[in-house]
Design a protein around this motif. Structure first.
Motif, PDB file in Angstrom:
ATOM      1  N   ILE A  50      -5.794 -37.010  -9.706  1.00 63.29           N
ATOM      2  CA  ILE A  50      -5.486 -37.711  -8.460  1.00 63.29           C
ATOM      3  C   ILE A  50      -6.401 -38.930  -8.402  1.00 63.29           C
ATOM      4  CG2 ILE A  50      -4.724 -35.667  -7.235  1.00 63.29           C
ATOM      5  CD1 ILE A  50      -7.422 -35.638  -5.772  1.00 63.29           C
ATOM      6  N   GLY A  51      -5.867 -40.015  -7.898  1.00 67.91           N
ATOM      7  CA  GLY A  51      -6.658 -41.218  -7.680  1.00 67.91           C
ATOM      8  C   GLY A  51      -6.753 -41.485  -6.196  1.00 67.91           C
ATOM      9  N   VAL A  52      -7.937 -41.846  -5.728  1.00 70.44           N
ATOM     10  CA  VAL A  52      -8.136 -42.183  -4.316  1.00 70.44           C
ATOM     11  C   VAL A  52      -8.555 -43.641  -4.242  1.00 70.44           C
ATOM     12  CG1 VAL A  52      -9.302 -41.587  -2.165  1.00 70.44           C
ATOM     13  CG2 VAL A  52      -8.903 -39.806  -3.892  1.00 70.44           C
ATOM     14  N   GLN A  53      -7.793 -44.420  -3.515  1.00 69.39           N
ATOM     15  CA  GLN A  53      -8.102 -45.841  -3.375  1.00 69.39           C
ATOM     16  C   GLN A  53      -7.881 -46.238  -1.920  1.00 69.39           C
ATOM     17  OE1 GLN A  53      -5.913 -48.435  -5.968  1.00 69.39           O
ATOM     18  NE2 GLN A  53      -7.071 -50.251  -5.386  1.00 69.39           N
ATOM     19  N   GLY A  54      -8.944 -46.730  -1.282  1.00 67.98           N
ATOM     20  CA  GLY A  54      -8.847 -47.066   0.128  1.00 67.98           C
ATOM     21  C   GLY A  54      -8.512 -45.866   0.984  1.00 67.98           C
ATOM     22  N   GLY A  55      -8.921 -44.674   0.527  1.00 72.63           N
ATOM     23  CA  GLY A  55      -8.636 -43.445   1.254  1.00 72.63           C
ATOM     24  C   GLY A  55      -7.259 -42.872   1.009  1.00 72.63           C
ATOM     25  N   VAL A  56      -6.395 -43.587   0.281  1.00 75.69           N
ATOM     26  CA  VAL A  56      -5.026 -43.120  -0.002  1.00 75.69           C
ATOM     27  C   VAL A  56      -5.008 -42.380  -1.335  1.00 75.69           C
ATOM     28  CG1 VAL A  56      -2.632 -43.796  -0.384  1.00 75.69           C
ATOM     29  CG2 VAL A  56      -4.014 -45.000   1.331  1.00 75.69           C
ATOM     30  N   ILE A  57      -4.430 -41.196  -1.331  1.00 80.13           N
ATOM     31  CA  ILE A  57      -4.384 -40.348  -2.521  1.00 80.13           C
ATOM     32  C   ILE A  57      -3.073 -40.580  -3.285  1.00 80.13           C
ATOM     33  CG2 ILE A  57      -4.261 -37.956  -3.344  1.00 80.13           C
ATOM     34  CD1 ILE A  57      -5.982 -37.183  -0.933  1.00 80.13           C
ATOM     35  N   THR A  58      -3.176 -40.692  -4.605  1.00 77.64           N
ATOM     36  CA  THR A  58      -2.001 -40.745  -5.466  1.00 77.64           C
ATOM     37  C   THR A  58      -2.114 -39.632  -6.499  1.00 77.64           C
ATOM     38  OG1 THR A  58      -1.729 -43.137  -5.191  1.00 77.64           O
ATOM     39  CG2 THR A  58      -0.668 -42.127  -7.090  1.00 77.64           C
ATOM     40  N   LEU A  59      -1.028 -38.877  -6.666  1.00 78.63           N
ATOM     41  CA  LEU A  59      -0.980 -37.794  -7.650  1.00 78.63           C
ATOM     42  C   LEU A  59      -0.311 -38.314  -8.914  1.00 78.63           C
ATOM     43  CD1 LEU A  59      -1.329 -36.388  -4.853  1.00 78.63           C
ATOM     44  CD2 LEU A  59       0.096 -34.533  -5.721  1.00 78.63           C
ATOM     45  N   TYR A  60      -0.914 -38.015 -10.065  1.00 80.38           N
ATOM     46  CA  TYR A  60      -0.385 -38.501 -11.346  1.00 80.38           C
ATOM     47  C   TYR A  60       0.090 -37.319 -12.194  1.00 80.38           C
ATOM     48  CZ  TYR A  60      -2.379 -42.973 -10.030  1.00 80.38           C
ATOM     49  OH  TYR A  60      -2.669 -44.135  -9.366  1.00 80.38           O
ATOM     50  N   PHE A  61       1.398 -37.307 -12.456  1.00 82.85           N
ATOM     51  CA  PHE A  61       2.032 -36.219 -13.200  1.00 82.85           C
ATOM     52  C   PHE A  61       2.504 -36.719 -14.561  1.00 82.85           C
ATOM     53  CE2 PHE A  61       2.553 -35.074  -8.777  1.00 82.85           C
ATOM     54  CZ  PHE A  61       2.412 -33.696  -8.748  1.00 82.85           C
ATOM     55  N   TYR A  62       2.516 -35.779 -15.526  1.00 84.94           N
ATOM     56  CA  TYR A  62       3.047 -36.069 -16.858  1.00 84.94           C
ATOM     57  C   TYR A  62       4.208 -35.112 -17.117  1.00 84.94           C
ATOM     58  CZ  TYR A  62       3.207 -37.403 -21.756  1.00 84.94           C
ATOM     59  OH  TYR A  62       3.615 -37.895 -22.983  1.00 84.94           O
ATOM     60  N   ALA A  63       5.370 -35.676 -17.416  1.00 88.96           N
ATOM     61  CA  ALA A  63       6.565 -34.857 -17.625  1.00 88.96           C
ATOM     62  C   ALA A  63       7.270 -35.232 -18.918  1.00 88.96           C
ATOM     63  CB  ALA A  63       7.514 -35.016 -16.446  1.00 88.96           C
ATOM     64  N   GLY A  64       6.508 -35.654 -19.911  1.00 89.85           N
ATOM     65  CA  GLY A  64       7.059 -35.931 -21.239  1.00 89.85           C
ATOM     66  C   GLY A  64       6.062 -35.378 -22.235  1.00 89.85           C
ATOM     67  N   PHE A  65       6.350 -34.252 -22.828  1.00 88.32           N
ATOM     68  CA  PHE A  65       5.306 -33.499 -23.530  1.00 88.32           C
ATOM     69  C   PHE A  65       4.860 -34.136 -24.853  1.00 88.32           C
ATOM     70  CE2 PHE A  65       9.278 -31.583 -25.040  1.00 88.32           C
ATOM     71  CZ  PHE A  65       9.088 -31.554 -26.408  1.00 88.32           C
ATOM     72  N   TYR A  66       5.542 -35.201 -25.299  1.00 88.95           N
ATOM     73  CA  TYR A  66       5.069 -35.849 -26.530  1.00 88.95           C
ATOM     74  C   TYR A  66       3.728 -36.533 -26.266  1.00 88.95           C
ATOM     75  CZ  TYR A  66       9.810 -35.316 -28.362  1.00 88.95           C
ATOM     76  OH  TYR A  66      11.015 -34.812 -28.801  1.00 88.95           O
ATOM     77  N   SER A  67       2.845 -36.488 -27.234  1.00 89.82           N
ATOM     78  CA  SER A  67       1.564 -37.175 -27.089  1.00 89.82           C
ATOM     79  C   SER A  67       1.719 -38.623 -27.555  1.00 89.82           C
ATOM     80  CB  SER A  67       0.482 -36.498 -27.924  1.00 89.82           C
ATOM     81  OG  SER A  67       0.821 -36.515 -29.287  1.00 89.82           O
TER      82      SER A  67
END
Length: 332
Positions: A315-332
Motif C-alpha cells: 500500500i502507498g500513502v500519499q497526502g494521507g490517501v491510501i492506494t492498494l497495489y495488486f498483481y494479477a499476472g503471475f509471470y515475473s
C-alpha cells in the motif's frame, strides 16, 4: 381579625395550623368561632373565614383559567459547522505506470526503494506517508463487501534486517534494497470506496497496468466472485480435478472466464484469464486456492476469493490517501 386576601376569579381554600405541634391546647371547631364572609364580585365564590387561626372553609370552589401569553425564548443564531473535506480518488480504470517499489520481487531479487516510516504509536491513527508491505488478513467476503482488513508490515533496509528477510547472493546489499520487517505489524481496515486508490497489474497477451479507485476495485471483486461461483466453484464441489476445471474453462469461455485469444502468443496455453469491463485482465495460473501447512506442504484446496486472484503487494500513502497495489499476472 386576621384578614385573608381574595384573588379575583379564584377561590382559595386555606388551612392554617395553630402554632406548636404537641400543644396541650384543645383545637376548636369552625362552628364555634365568629366568621367574616367575603364575596368575590366576579364570581359566585364565597369564602367563610374563621376568626381563629384554625380553619378557613371554602363554601364553593370555582376554577377560572386565565389566558396567559408567554413570550418565546429568543432565537439563537444557528451555528454552521463546515463539513470535513475528504479527499476522493477519480474513478474509472485508466492506464498507469507504477515503479518497482510497489511490487514484491518477481525475479528472486529484493524490493527497491526506501524504508517505510515507523508505525504510529496509536493503533487508530493513520499511517504516515510512505510505502508498506501489506496483505489481506482474512481475504474478501461478499458478507462484508465494502471493507478489506489488512495486515501491514514495514519495508526496511536489507542491511539492518535478518538475513532471511532478503534475497542474497553473497554480495553486499545495495542501500536501496529493501525487505519485509515481520517483527511488527499494523492492523488496518480500508473502505472500498472513492476515498482510496487501487493499482492493478494484470496480463493477457501482455501486461496491462491500470489505476482506479476503491469503488472500481469493489466492482471487480464482486463481479469476479459472482462469476467464479457460477462457473468454477460448482466443479470444485463436485470433486473435479483443478487442471480438468482449467481445461474446461479454456475450452468453454463463460461469464468473463476465457483462455488467451487466438491472436495471442500465449494462445493454446492452459491459462485462465478473467475479463471485466475496463479493469485489467486477471491471469490465473490455477482456478483454486491452495492451502499449505506450517512446513510448506500442500494441505488442501478450496474455492478462491478475489484476493487469491489479485495478490496485494503493497500500500502507498500519499497526502494521507491510501492506494492498494495488486498483481494479477503471475509471470515475473
Amino acid at each position: 381579625m386576621r384578614r385573608s386576601t381574595v384573588f379575583t376569579g379564584v377561590a382559595v381554600a386555606l388551612v392554617m395550623i395553630s402554632a406548636g405541634c404537641g400543644s396541650s391546647a384543645t383545637k376548636s371547631s369552625a362552628s364555634d368561632l365568629p366568621v367574616t364572609v367575603f364575596s368575590s364580585p366576579d364570581t359566585s365564590t364565597t369564602l367563610a373565614v374563621a376568626e381563629s387561626s384554625t380553619t378557613i372553609v371554602a363554601e364553593t370552589t370555582t376554577s377560572v383559567a386565565a389566558e396567559t401569553t408567554v413570550a418565546p425564548p429568543p432565537t439563537e443564531a444557528a451555528t454552521t459547522i463546515p463539513p470535513t473535506t475528504i479527499a476522493t480518488v477519480p474513478g474509472g480504470w485508466v492506464d498507469a505506470e507504477f515503479g518497482p517499489s510497489y511490487y514484491a520481487p518477481l525475479d528472486e531479487s529484493n524490493y527497491v526503494g526506501v524504508p517505510s516510516p515507523a508505525f504510529p504509536t496509536d493503533p487508530t491513527a493513520p499511517l504516515f506517508d510512505g510505502i508498506y508491505d501489506a496483505s489481506p488478513t482474512n481475504g474478501w467476503s461478499p458478507d462484508s463487501p465494502s471493507t478489506l482488513e489488512l495486515t501491514v508490515h514495514r519495508l526496511d533496509s536489507c542491511t539492518v534486517l535478518p538475513e532471511s528477510a532478503c534475497v542474497t547472493y553473497g554480495d553486499p546489499f545495495d542501500a536501496s534494497e529493501m525487505g519485509v520487517d515481520i517483527a511488527t505489524s499494523f492492523a488496518l481496515t480500508v473502505p472500498l470506496d472513492a476515498t482510496i486508490g487501487a493499482g492493478v497489474t494484470g496480463r493477457d497477451c501482455e501486461g496491462v497496468v491500470r489505476r482506479g479507485n476503491g469503488a472500481d476495485l469493489l466492482d471487480l471483486f464482486t463481479s469476479f466472485d459472482q462469476a467464479y461461483h457460477v462457473v468454477i466453484a460448482p466443479q470444485i464441489e463436485a470433486g473435479v480435478e483443478p487442471f480438468d476445471i482449467l481445461q474446461a474453462v479454456v475450452a468453454n469461455p463463460s461469464n468473463g472466464f476465457t483462455g488467451h485469444g487466438p491472436g495471442c502468443s500465449d494462445s493454446g496455453v492452459y491459462e485462465v484469464v478473467y475479463h471485466h469491463g475496463e479493469a485489467p485482465p486477471l491471469l490465473m495460473q490455477t482456478v483454486v486456492a491452495t492451502k499449505f501447512d506450517a512446513d510448506g506442504n500442500i494441505a488442501g484446496i478450496s474455492a478462491m476469493d478475489p484476493t487469491d486472484a489479485l495478490a496485494l503487494h503493497t500500500i502507498g500513502v500519499q497526502g494521507g490517501v491510501i492506494t492498494l497495489y495488486f498483481y494479477a499476472g503471475f509471470y515475473s
